[in-house]
Design a protein around this motif. Structure first.
Motif, PDB file in Angstrom:
ATOM      1  N   SER A   1       1.645  -9.039  -2.559  1.00  0.00           N
ATOM      2  CA  SER A   1       0.942  -9.816  -2.850  1.00  0.00           C
ATOM      3  C   SER A   1       0.314 -11.295  -2.298  1.00  0.00           C
ATOM      4  O   SER A   1      -0.787 -11.507  -1.887  1.00  0.00           O
ATOM      5  N   GLU A   2       1.787 -11.823  -1.429  1.00  0.00           N
ATOM      6  CA  GLU A   2       1.522 -12.569  -0.281  1.00  0.00           C
ATOM      7  C   GLU A   2       1.427 -12.200   0.364  1.00  0.00           C
ATOM      8  O   GLU A   2      -0.138 -13.316   1.590  1.00  0.00           O
ATOM      9  N   THR A   3       1.277 -11.346   0.861  1.00  0.00           N
ATOM     10  CA  THR A   3       0.306 -10.532   1.840  1.00  0.00           C
ATOM     11  C   THR A   3      -0.801 -10.773   2.334  1.00  0.00           C
ATOM     12  O   THR A   3      -1.894 -10.690   3.367  1.00  0.00           O
ATOM     13  N   ILE A   4      -1.341  -9.871   1.489  1.00  0.00           N
ATOM     14  CA  ILE A   4      -2.595  -9.753   1.081  1.00  0.00           C
ATOM     15  C   ILE A   4      -3.405 -11.553   0.871  1.00  0.00           C
ATOM     16  O   ILE A   4      -4.578 -11.594   1.823  1.00  0.00           O
ATOM     17  N   SER A   5      -3.046 -11.728  -0.217  1.00  0.00           N
ATOM     18  CA  SER A   5      -3.319 -13.514  -0.115  1.00  0.00           C
ATOM     19  C   SER A   5      -3.736 -14.572   1.839  1.00  0.00           C
ATOM     20  O   SER A   5      -4.086 -15.389   2.242  1.00  0.00           O
ATOM     21  N   LEU A   6      -2.625 -14.718   2.177  1.00  0.00           N
ATOM     22  CA  LEU A   6      -2.369 -14.946   3.330  1.00  0.00           C
ATOM     23  C   LEU A   6      -3.478 -14.372   4.522  1.00  0.00           C
ATOM     24  O   LEU A   6      -3.492 -15.283   5.564  1.00  0.00           O
ATOM     25  N   ARG A   7      -3.864 -13.146   4.200  1.00  0.00           N
ATOM     26  CA  ARG A   7      -4.660 -12.877   5.168  1.00  0.00           C
ATOM     27  C   ARG A   7      -6.081 -13.355   4.873  1.00  0.00           C
ATOM     28  O   ARG A   7      -6.527 -13.233   5.406  1.00  0.00           O
ATOM     29  N   GLY A   8      -6.558 -14.127   3.772  1.00  0.00           N
ATOM     30  CA  GLY A   8      -7.640 -14.190   2.806  1.00  0.00           C
ATOM     31  C   GLY A   8      -8.198 -13.577   2.387  1.00  0.00           C
ATOM     32  O   GLY A   8      -9.693 -13.488   2.646  1.00  0.00           O
TER      33      GLY A   8
ATOM     34  N   LEU B   1      -8.477  -3.061 -16.781  1.00  0.00           N
ATOM     35  CA  LEU B   1      -8.802  -3.903 -15.401  1.00  0.00           C
ATOM     36  C   LEU B   1      -9.047  -5.063 -16.256  1.00  0.00           C
ATOM     37  O   LEU B   1     -10.858  -4.868 -17.185  1.00  0.00           O
ATOM     38  N   PRO B   2      -9.628  -5.995 -15.811  1.00  0.00           N
ATOM     39  CA  PRO B   2      -9.974  -7.489 -16.426  1.00  0.00           C
ATOM     40  C   PRO B   2     -11.554  -7.571 -15.843  1.00  0.00           C
ATOM     41  O   PRO B   2     -11.347  -8.685 -15.309  1.00  0.00           O
TER      42      PRO B   2
ATOM     43  N   LEU C   1      -4.944  -9.345  -6.665  1.00  0.00           N
ATOM     44  CA  LEU C   1      -5.160  -8.661  -8.084  1.00  0.00           C
ATOM     45  C   LEU C   1      -3.151  -7.921  -8.663  1.00  0.00           C
ATOM     46  O   LEU C   1      -3.395  -7.161  -8.899  1.00  0.00           O
ATOM     47  N   TYR C   2      -3.082  -9.363  -9.561  1.00  0.00           N
ATOM     48  CA  TYR C   2      -1.499  -8.818  -9.405  1.00  0.00           C
ATOM     49  C   TYR C   2      -1.340  -7.376 -10.748  1.00  0.00           C
ATOM     50  O   TYR C   2      -1.733  -8.215 -12.256  1.00  0.00           O
ATOM     51  N   VAL C   3      -1.578  -6.148 -11.194  1.00  0.00           N
ATOM     52  CA  VAL C   3      -1.600  -6.017 -12.096  1.00  0.00           C
ATOM     53  C   VAL C   3      -0.755  -4.099 -11.927  1.00  0.00           C
ATOM     54  O   VAL C   3      -0.480  -4.129 -10.538  1.00  0.00           O
TER      55      VAL C   3
ATOM     56  N   LEU D   1       1.217  -4.849  -6.222  1.00  0.00           N
ATOM     57  CA  LEU D   1       2.640  -5.485  -6.818  1.00  0.00           C
ATOM     58  C   LEU D   1       3.504  -5.716  -6.094  1.00  0.00           C
ATOM     59  O   LEU D   1       3.392  -5.125  -5.009  1.00  0.00           O
ATOM     60  N   ASN D   2       4.339  -5.303  -5.866  1.00  0.00           N
ATOM     61  CA  ASN D   2       5.206  -6.305  -5.023  1.00  0.00           C
ATOM     62  C   ASN D   2       7.112  -5.623  -5.168  1.00  0.00           C
ATOM     63  O   ASN D   2       8.118  -5.983  -5.358  1.00  0.00           O
ATOM     64  N   LEU D   3       6.343  -4.198  -4.101  1.00  0.00           N
ATOM     65  CA  LEU D   3       7.591  -3.227  -5.083  1.00  0.00           C
ATOM     66  C   LEU D   3       8.529  -3.555  -3.909  1.00  0.00           C
ATOM     67  O   LEU D   3       7.669  -2.639  -2.316  1.00  0.00           O
ATOM     68  N   GLY D   4       8.770  -3.732  -4.000  1.00  0.00           N
ATOM     69  CA  GLY D   4      10.024  -4.109  -2.407  1.00  0.00           C
ATOM     70  C   GLY D   4       9.547  -4.713  -1.177  1.00  0.00           C
ATOM     71  O   GLY D   4      10.389  -4.726  -0.226  1.00  0.00           O
ATOM     72  N   ALA D   5       8.536  -4.945  -0.802  1.00  0.00           N
ATOM     73  CA  ALA D   5       8.178  -6.322  -0.353  1.00  0.00           C
ATOM     74  C   ALA D   5       6.885  -7.017  -1.092  1.00  0.00           C
ATOM     75  O   ALA D   5       6.596  -7.292  -1.555  1.00  0.00           O
TER      76      ALA D   5
END
Length: 454
Positions: free
Chosen positions: A341-348, A360-361, A352-354, A334-338
């Protein structure tokens, strides 16, 4: 002057008569029980329809009509008081046109649309079904959310692959209690760019309005978006800050997110955005027995750990380390103040935004490993933790591992939390407790789910 008064007076009468006729024809001047008999002659109509929501929407339309009528009557009275001055002067035609458009026609049109949006219960079903009008339809005003929650009939009236004749879009019951925020979220122009309102979406999710409805607008990206770094660089390098939308954070770049900055905007995972610190986790020896190494954990089930879930908050470092061991890890975020999500993705890696309150899906018995650190600690309610642990147990496969990493709590609460983790009778591979502070302790454990075959 006389013509203007005549026009305004006629509008007052027209609005009043139209509202009275509309609601008389709908049966709203009958008693509550008579309304449904007036329409259908059935007694069980309330079983699938929210009559309170319907009543609220009717009151809302009536209030709009009352307001419009009061406004028009007030204007007429003012004109009557100043009749002599008005007769001497002259009103430009453009001013007269503007008044009619802004003060009369637009409010009247808005009221007319609100009246048409009221959905009355329908008794007819589809095929052999007896489904009536969706009970939530009158709770919301914004048309897009109303369209979303209305069940969608299958094309050609055929049964779909799920065995139903219509599709019901999911919407959490808590969304009804957050009507204002949800309508703000769903108030957009179809096909246009979405507002930069992810923070509203996250607020809805955290407060139980989850899963959110889908939307038909285009997601915004950073105006300066750059290609991500190649995978051989991205795992252990802070991403390009131009790829993040910073408008809803205290910080406006990655440099600001340093653990040394007290105003960085987030409190969890100190050093999350400093790769030199992140690279030391789970691979270097520590003085605390509660710090398990990845190589020791994988040695408990050699060759069996292939996919897993990192349940916590962070920038994906655990997933990056496991990737080096050919293990695929999905990281909850979750983007709690930072921008986690984007950082995890940009690291390759895979974010999971939950939230904590979401099931759990994943299907039953499918995950090899669940790792949790830094998110669920002694603050969590025991019953909530119980629901979460049972969901983890559901998705872990027989022989799968649950890695509780540095869970901390008050010493006085330790027995309660130990019971929560041990109630499933998992096999203990590792179990360690260490002091954290005067009144707090760490707990780390590596547990294996039993087969439980029938």
């Amino acid at each position: 002057m006389g013509c203007i008064q005549l026009v305004l007076g006629s509008l007052v009468i027209l609005v009043s008569l139209s509202s009275l006729f509309r609601f008389y024809s709908a049966g709203f001047f009958l008693h509550d029980e008579d309304i449904c008999r007036h329409f259908y002659g059935v007694n069980d109509i309330y079983d699938s329809f929210d009559i309170k929501a319907l009543s609220s929407r009717v009151d809302e339309v009536l209030d709009k009509m009352d307001s419009l009528q009061d406004k028009i009557e007030l204007v007429v009275q003012e004109m009557e008081k100043n009749k002599d001055d008005l007769e001497k002067g002259s009103i430009p035609k453009l001013e007269y046109k503007r008044f009619l458009e802004e003060e009369v026609i637009k409010p009247l049109y808005s009221t007319h649309i609100a009246l048409r949006q009221i959905r009355l219960p329908r008794v007819e079903g589809i095929g052999n079904m007896t489904v009536k009008e969706d009970p939530l339809i009158n709770n919301f005003v914004i048309e897009e959310i109303r369209k979303y929650i209305t069940p969608k009939e299958n094309r050609h009236k055929k049964v779909n692959i799920f065995g139903t004749q219509r599709v019901y879009n999911t919407i959490g019951h808590a969304c009804v209690s957050m009507k204002k925020e949800l309508e703000e979220y769903m108030d957009y122009d179809i096909g246009s760019y979405c507002k930069d309102d992810w923070n509203i979406a996250q607020k809805l999710m955290i407060n139980g309005c989850d899963p959110l409805p889908r939307r038909r607008c285009l997601t915004r990206a950073s105006k300066l978006y750059q290609k991500p770094y190649p995978i051989n660089e991205s795992l252990w390098r802070i991403p390009d800050g131009r790829n993040v939308r910073w408008s809803n954070y205290l910080c406006r770049n990655y440099e600001c997110l340093s653990s040394k900055n007290p105003k960085r905007g987030y409190t969890k995972c100190t050093g999350c955005f400093e790769m030199e610190k992140e690279e030391l986790k789970w691979v270097t020896n520590s003085s605390l027995a509660v710090d398990f190494l990845i190589k020791d954990v994988l040695a408990a089930k050699p060759g069996e750990i292939r996919i897993g879930l990192d349940y916590g908050i962070g920038t994906g470092t655990f997933a990056a380390r496991m990737r080096e061991q050919n293990v695929t890890i999905i990281s909850t975020s979750l983007n709690l103040g930072a921008p986690f999500s984007e950082t995890i993705s940009l690291r390759g890696l895979i974010p999971l935004y939950v939230t904590l309150n979401q099931r759990l899906p994943f299907f039953d018995n499918t995950i090899d490993l669940i790792h949790t650190a830094g998110f669920m600690d002694g603050w969590i309610d025991l019953q909530l933790l119980d629901y979460i642990l049972f969901d983890w147990d559901r998705v872990l496969r027989p022989g799968g591992l649950l890695w509780i990493d540095r869970f901390f709590c008050n010493r006085t609460d330790l027995d309660d939390f130990m019971y929560m983790f041990l109630q499933f009778r998992y096999k203990k591979h590792k179990w360690s407790i260490a002091p954290k502070a005067k009144d707090e302790v760490y707990l780390s454990a590596l547990l294996e789910k039993p087969p439980r075959s029938l």
